[in-house]
Design a protein around this motif. Structure first.
Motif, short mmCIF file in Angstrom:
data_model
loop_
_atom_site.label_atom_id
_atom_site.label_comp_id
_atom_site.label_asym_id
_atom_site.label_seq_id
_atom_site.Cartn_x
_atom_site.Cartn_y
_atom_site.Cartn_z
N LYS A 138 29.97 -3.02 23.18
CA LYS A 138 31.10 -2.53 22.40
C LYS A 138 30.68 -1.21 21.79
O LYS A 138 30.03 -1.16 20.76
N GLY A 139 30.99 -0.10 22.50
CA GLY A 139 30.50 1.19 22.05
C GLY A 139 28.98 1.20 22.09
O GLY A 139 28.35 0.88 23.11
N ALA A 140 28.36 1.54 20.95
CA ALA A 140 26.90 1.57 20.87
C ALA A 140 26.30 0.19 20.65
O ALA A 140 25.09 0.01 20.76
N MET A 141 27.14 -0.79 20.34
CA MET A 141 26.65 -2.14 20.06
C MET A 141 26.42 -2.92 21.35
O MET A 141 27.15 -2.78 22.32
N LYS A 142 25.38 -3.74 21.33
CA LYS A 142 25.05 -4.61 22.45
C LYS A 142 25.01 -6.04 21.95
O LYS A 142 24.40 -6.34 20.93
N VAL A 143 25.68 -6.93 22.68
CA VAL A 143 25.64 -8.36 22.36
C VAL A 143 24.94 -9.07 23.51
O VAL A 143 25.39 -9.01 24.66
N VAL A 144 23.84 -9.75 23.21
CA VAL A 144 23.08 -10.48 24.21
C VAL A 144 23.20 -11.97 23.93
O VAL A 144 22.89 -12.43 22.83
N VAL A 145 23.69 -12.71 24.92
CA VAL A 145 23.80 -14.16 24.83
C VAL A 145 22.84 -14.74 25.85
O VAL A 145 22.99 -14.50 27.05
N VAL A 169 22.15 -15.70 20.25
CA VAL A 169 23.13 -14.62 20.26
C VAL A 169 22.60 -13.49 19.38
O VAL A 169 22.25 -13.71 18.21
N GLU A 170 22.51 -12.29 19.94
CA GLU A 170 21.98 -11.14 19.21
C GLU A 170 22.93 -9.96 19.32
O GLU A 170 23.36 -9.59 20.41
N LEU A 171 23.23 -9.39 18.18
CA LEU A 171 24.03 -8.16 18.11
C LEU A 171 23.09 -7.06 17.64
O LEU A 171 22.46 -7.18 16.58
N SER A 172 22.97 -5.98 18.41
CA SER A 172 22.01 -4.94 18.05
C SER A 172 22.55 -3.55 18.37
O SER A 172 23.44 -3.38 19.20
N VAL A 173 21.96 -2.58 17.68
CA VAL A 173 22.21 -1.16 17.93
C VAL A 173 20.88 -0.44 17.84
O VAL A 173 20.10 -0.68 16.92
N LEU A 174 20.62 0.45 18.80
CA LEU A 174 19.46 1.34 18.72
C LEU A 174 19.96 2.70 18.24
O LEU A 174 20.88 3.27 18.84
N ALA A 175 19.36 3.20 17.17
CA ALA A 175 19.81 4.47 16.59
C ALA A 175 18.64 5.15 15.91
O ALA A 175 17.65 4.51 15.56
#
Length: 208
Positions: A138-145, A169-175
């Motif tokens: 979702k845009g810059a966000m990544k959801v890993v299941v 379940v992990e929601l992450s952003v690299l910035a």
């Protein structure tokens, strides 16, 4: 032995010296399809990426203090792809204004001789596991299941068993450092996944 929470990030490319913003939770096996349906509706209009990765966690024990940890990861779906070496810094959990856990993340591609190199450098493998699942964006966000699997015979990724009856379940952003506004976007997205999954800022010290 002190270790940060398991982070399951598929082998999809390297990013050097960034900050990882992270929220984590879990969903029971029987609720997985409901969560995936919700994610397909909320995330970018593209098919999620499937992955199956083998991760080995290496420790280098010094004279004092906590051992230095590195994570070596390879794709089981793409055996010829490069390995990835990942370092995760100590989480910065003290700032209450941040809605996500923040830590330094260094991720680099490596050759298939990475395990031999780490052994020659004095590292020893502490544990290994297999992670299988899907990645949504979702845009810059990544959801890993992902489902985490215990490796029953060292190095044999065909001989595994589930670690639990749930999916991580992990929601992450690299910035870059200082981009704390992304944690507010993550909090808003996480709210839309309730009550299927509650994503939280996990303090690893609570898991000791």
């Amino acid at each position: 032995m002190e270790a940060p929470p398991v982070t399951v990030m598929p082998v999809t490319g390297g990013t050097i010296n960034m900050m990882e913003y992270l929220l984590q939770g879990s969903v029971l096996d029987q609720s997985l399809e409901s969560l995936l349906h919700r994610l397909r509706g909320l995330c970018d209009n593209m098919e999620p990426e499937s992955f199956a990765d083998h991760e080995l966690v290496y420790l280098l024990k010094g004279q004092q203090g906590n051992p230095f940890m590195l994570r070596a990861r390879r794709s089981l779906l793409h055996p010829t792809a490069p390995w990835h070496l990942r370092y995760l810094g100590q989480p910065e959990v003290g700032d209450k204004s941040r809605h996500a856990l923040v830590r330094n993340c260094v991720d680099v591609a490596a050759s298939h001789s990475l395990p031999d190199f780490l052994n020659e450098m004095g590292f020893r493998m502490d544990h290994e596991f297999v992670a299988k699942g899907q990645v949504f964006r979702k845009g810059a966000m990544k959801v890993v299941v992902s489902k985490l699997l215990r490796v029953l015979a060292s190095g044999n990724t065909e001989n595994t068993e589930p670690l639990s009856l749930s999916y991580l379940v992990e929601l992450s952003v690299l910035a870059p450092a200082g981009q704390d506004t992304v944690s507010e976007d993550m909090r808003s997205f996480a709210e839309q996944l309730k009550p299927l999954v509650h994503l939280e800022k996990i303090d690893p010290k609570r898991l000791m």
